[in-house]
Write an enzyme that holds these catalytic residues in place. Sequence first.
Site, PDB file in Angstrom:
ATOM      1  N   ASP A  26      24.034  -2.420 -19.858  1.00 56.13           N
ATOM      2  CA  ASP A  26      24.245  -3.712 -20.514  1.00 56.13           C
ATOM      3  C   ASP A  26      25.703  -4.159 -20.367  1.00 56.13           C
ATOM      4  O   ASP A  26      26.608  -3.331 -20.257  1.00 56.13           O
ATOM      5  CB  ASP A  26      23.864  -3.577 -21.996  1.00 56.13           C
ATOM      6  N   ARG A  30      28.906 -10.345 -19.677  1.00 58.08           N
ATOM      7  CA  ARG A  30      30.223 -10.417 -20.329  1.00 58.08           C
ATOM      8  C   ARG A  30      31.338  -9.977 -19.382  1.00 58.08           C
ATOM      9  O   ARG A  30      32.431 -10.530 -19.401  1.00 58.08           O
ATOM     10  CB  ARG A  30      30.224  -9.551 -21.603  1.00 58.08           C
ATOM     11  N   HIS A  43      26.003  -8.654 -12.306  1.00 53.80           N
ATOM     12  CA  HIS A  43      24.815  -7.881 -11.905  1.00 53.80           C
ATOM     13  C   HIS A  43      25.077  -7.168 -10.571  1.00 53.80           C
ATOM     14  O   HIS A  43      24.687  -6.027 -10.376  1.00 53.80           O
ATOM     15  CB  HIS A  43      23.597  -8.799 -11.767  1.00 53.80           C
ATOM     16  N   TRP A  75      12.598 -12.253 -19.343  1.00 55.02           N
ATOM     17  CA  TRP A  75      12.023 -13.464 -18.711  1.00 55.02           C
ATOM     18  C   TRP A  75      12.520 -14.719 -19.425  1.00 55.02           C
ATOM     19  O   TRP A  75      12.453 -15.816 -18.867  1.00 55.02           O
ATOM     20  CB  TRP A  75      10.492 -13.444 -18.781  1.00 55.02           C
ATOM     21  N   LEU A 137      15.979  14.726  -7.483  1.00 57.43           N
ATOM     22  CA  LEU A 137      16.307  13.881  -8.634  1.00 57.43           C
ATOM     23  C   LEU A 137      15.211  12.839  -8.802  1.00 57.43           C
ATOM     24  O   LEU A 137      14.827  12.176  -7.837  1.00 57.43           O
ATOM     25  CB  LEU A 137      17.654  13.171  -8.377  1.00 57.43           C
ATOM     26  N   ARG A 200      21.580  -0.793 -30.143  1.00 61.59           N
ATOM     27  CA  ARG A 200      20.149  -0.981 -30.387  1.00 61.59           C
ATOM     28  C   ARG A 200      19.378  -0.540 -29.154  1.00 61.59           C
ATOM     29  O   ARG A 200      19.952  -0.357 -28.086  1.00 61.59           O
ATOM     30  CB  ARG A 200      19.858  -2.446 -30.733  1.00 61.59           C
TER      31      ARG A 200
END
Length: 252
Positions: A26, A30, A43, A75, A137, A200
């Site tokens: 996340d 920002r 991104h 979405w 992995l 969260r």
Amino acid sequence: MNNTITQLPIDLDSQRLPQHVALIMDGNGRWAKKRGLPRIAGHRQGVRMLKDILRCCKDWGIKALTVYAFSTENWGRPFEEVEFLMRLFERALKKELDAMHSEGVQIRFIGDLSALPQSLVQLIDLATEKTQHNQTLQFNIAVNYGGRDEIINACRQIGELVQTGKLDASDINEQLFSLKLYTTNSLEPDLLIRTSGEMRLSNFLLWQMAYTEMYFTDVLFPDFDRTAFHQALLSYQKRDRRFGTIKTSLSA
Ligand code: IPE
Ligand code: IPE
Ligand code: MG
């Protein structure tokens, strides 16, 4: 995947590493905003960081990494951003597939894949099949994933088995239920890392994280380098995982 092989940092105990790390990537938006860049630049940088984290997991002996790439709620973002992300997943997977395969990475996608663009679904199928026997992995990518959606989907499958007389309701147990989740027989995460300061779960692995250790950091994902990952692992190694019992240090 990043090419430079890396040694386990000396202050990490190879016997006490998490076997399975879950990661909520996340803070991309920002990160970009802070630099006066469009969100998509965040991104893009996020993908670069992910490659490095994957490299560390492989070289340091972590057996599974599950990353949250796109939630069922995402979405609701502007169309252009959603479209960019779908194209980014496809481009990155196409570019990295052979390298990941040759490194022994087993790729799996979790989530409701039916809603994704057709070309992405085809590539996902190819990557999944090609790497299915790899064992170094396990790399799980959650796309159009929601923990609640996953649980409802499992309930539906079990309900159908009961309805058609193939299963007795009294035989439903945790093991059977887990098998019907998108994650099927994967190990449950030992450690969850969420970047960007949010504390969260945002609908990630709700069932699977019943006993996962949580680590939250203010670092934004595009800045989440191996030093930051190392810090998370150090924190994990200090934890006393009791699983409801009193068997470890507290029992002395
Ligand atoms: C995480 O970064 C990536 C995705 C959800 C796809 P965000 O895009 O949520 O970045 P912030 O939280 O807005 O900074
Ligand atoms: C969670 O991040 C989903 C992914 C990282 C893919 P979000 O940025 O969507 O979560 P919220 O909106 O802050 O809870
Ligand atoms: Mg976010």
